[in-house]
Design a protein around this motif. Structure first.
Motif, PDB file in Angstrom:
ATOM      1  N   MET A   1       1.105  -1.256  -0.127  1.00 50.91           N
ATOM      2  CA  MET A   1       0.305   0.307   0.033  1.00 50.91           C
ATOM      3  C   MET A   1       0.845   1.415   0.048  1.00 50.91           C
ATOM      4  O   MET A   1       2.201   1.020   0.344  1.00 50.91           O
ATOM      5  CB  MET A   1      -0.889  -0.044   1.379  1.00 50.91           C
TER       6      MET A   1
ATOM      7  N   CYS B   1      -7.706  -1.740  12.033  1.00 46.10           N
ATOM      8  CA  CYS B   1      -6.940  -0.888  11.062  1.00 46.10           C
ATOM      9  C   CYS B   1      -7.243  -1.952   9.590  1.00 46.10           C
ATOM     10  O   CYS B   1      -7.950  -1.790   8.812  1.00 46.10           O
ATOM     11  CB  CYS B   1      -5.907   0.232  10.712  1.00 46.10           C
ATOM     12  N   GLU B   2      -6.456  -2.622   9.594  1.00 44.67           N
ATOM     13  CA  GLU B   2      -6.586  -3.819   8.374  1.00 44.67           C
ATOM     14  C   GLU B   2      -7.333  -3.775   8.153  1.00 44.67           C
ATOM     15  O   GLU B   2      -7.992  -4.566   6.903  1.00 44.67           O
ATOM     16  CB  GLU B   2      -5.500  -5.687   8.508  1.00 44.67           C
TER      17      GLU B   2
ATOM     18  N   LYS C   1      -9.629  -2.891   4.702  1.00 43.75           N
ATOM     19  CA  LYS C   1      -8.603  -2.556   3.505  1.00 43.75           C
ATOM     20  C   LYS C   1      -9.798  -3.069   2.865  1.00 43.75           C
ATOM     21  O   LYS C   1      -9.542  -2.245   1.028  1.00 43.75           O
ATOM     22  CB  LYS C   1      -7.779  -3.028   3.648  1.00 43.75           C
ATOM     23  N   ASP C   2     -10.415  -3.335   2.519  1.00 46.66           N
ATOM     24  CA  ASP C   2     -11.776  -3.912   1.977  1.00 46.66           C
ATOM     25  C   ASP C   2     -12.931  -2.974   1.701  1.00 46.66           C
ATOM     26  O   ASP C   2     -13.682  -2.574   0.803  1.00 46.66           O
ATOM     27  CB  ASP C   2     -12.078  -5.248   1.788  1.00 46.66           C
TER      28      ASP C   2
ATOM     29  N   GLU D   1     -11.002   5.525  -1.406  1.00 47.13           N
ATOM     30  CA  GLU D   1     -10.345   4.358  -1.865  1.00 47.13           C
ATOM     31  C   GLU D   1     -10.154   3.884  -0.510  1.00 47.13           C
ATOM     32  O   GLU D   1     -11.455   4.362   0.293  1.00 47.13           O
ATOM     33  CB  GLU D   1      -8.358   5.335  -1.459  1.00 47.13           C
ATOM     34  N   PRO D   2     -10.082   2.735  -0.760  1.00 50.63           N
ATOM     35  CA  PRO D   2     -10.396   1.779   1.159  1.00 50.63           C
ATOM     36  C   PRO D   2      -9.754   2.513   2.103  1.00 50.63           C
ATOM     37  O   PRO D   2      -8.523   3.763   2.481  1.00 50.63           O
ATOM     38  CB  PRO D   2      -9.229   0.580   1.083  1.00 50.63           C
TER      39      PRO D   2
ATOM     40  N   ILE E   1      -8.619   2.147   5.008  1.00 54.90           N
ATOM     41  CA  ILE E   1      -7.444   1.605   5.762  1.00 54.90           C
ATOM     42  C   ILE E   1      -6.443   3.125   5.146  1.00 54.90           C
ATOM     43  O   ILE E   1      -6.073   3.860   5.787  1.00 54.90           O
ATOM     44  CB  ILE E   1      -6.852   0.430   5.808  1.00 54.90           C
ATOM     45  N   ASP E   2      -6.822   2.836   3.609  1.00 54.36           N
ATOM     46  CA  ASP E   2      -5.576   4.089   3.020  1.00 54.36           C
ATOM     47  C   ASP E   2      -5.815   5.424   3.357  1.00 54.36           C
ATOM     48  O   ASP E   2      -5.148   6.286   4.069  1.00 54.36           O
ATOM     49  CB  ASP E   2      -5.694   4.570   1.386  1.00 54.36           C
TER      50      ASP E   2
END
Length: 173
Positions: free
Chosen positions: A1, A86-87, A90-91, A102-103, A105-106
């Motif tokens: 990422m 946080c992970e 991501k989706d 954007e996801p 997490i970003d």
């Protein structure tokens, strides 16, 4: 990422690409080239945002909120670190935000990094920026797989008349 932190553009031929908001230097335009929080702009993204708000305004009732408070107040869904939490994001892309595609997490990492850059000695603020959207883990199967309209960050009074200042108020009048 990849985490991207915008730096001021010094070659902007007189048109400021950033604006000062208090002490923060913020971009004037979002990733779609629109003004930030332009909820009136006709676009496919804003159609998604409006539908998310429409569902929120229809289905987010006092009865529903009390049911969720009872369900999640038990704190028995999962146990994990903040980073593991946080992970999980991501989706997921926030359907209520017209400025992001954007996801999550970003978004969390970019927000935390921008705050760290602008306020390097405010450590508590770096953490706050990182965790500000962690409630969206409720979208994940491990936490109940709630719909997006149920978990986004805007908060509205329930059981009251709808004020014209509420985002997308017109969808429930």
């Amino acid at each position: 990422m990849t985490v991207i932190v915008l730096e001021p553009n010094e070659s902007s031929n007189g048109e400021n690409e950033t604006a000062v908001d208090g002490e923060l230097d913020v971009p004037r335009r979002n990733a779609f080239g629109h003004d930030f929080r332009d909820l009136e702009k006709e676009s496919m993204r804003n159609a998604i945002v409006q539908e998310c708000y429409r569902k929120n305004h229809i289905y987010q009732t006092c009865e529903f909120a009390n049911k969720k408070k009872e369900e999640y107040g038990k704190l028995n869904k999962a146990e994990m670190s903040i980073w593991e939490c946080c992970e999980l994001l991501k989706d997921y892309v926030d359907e209520s935000d017209p400025d992001l595609d954007e996801p999550q997490i970003d978004h969390l990492l970019q927000t935390a990094e921008a705050i760290r850059r602008d306020h390097p000695h405010e450590y508590w603020l770096h953490l706050t920026a990182l965790i500000h959207d962690l409630g969206k883990v409720l979208l994940h199967l491990a936490f109940g797989e709630e719909p997006q309209w149920c978990v986004f960050g805007d908060t509205f009074p329930l059981g009251c008349a709808v004020d014209n200042n509420i985002v997308h108020h017109q969808v429930i009048k």
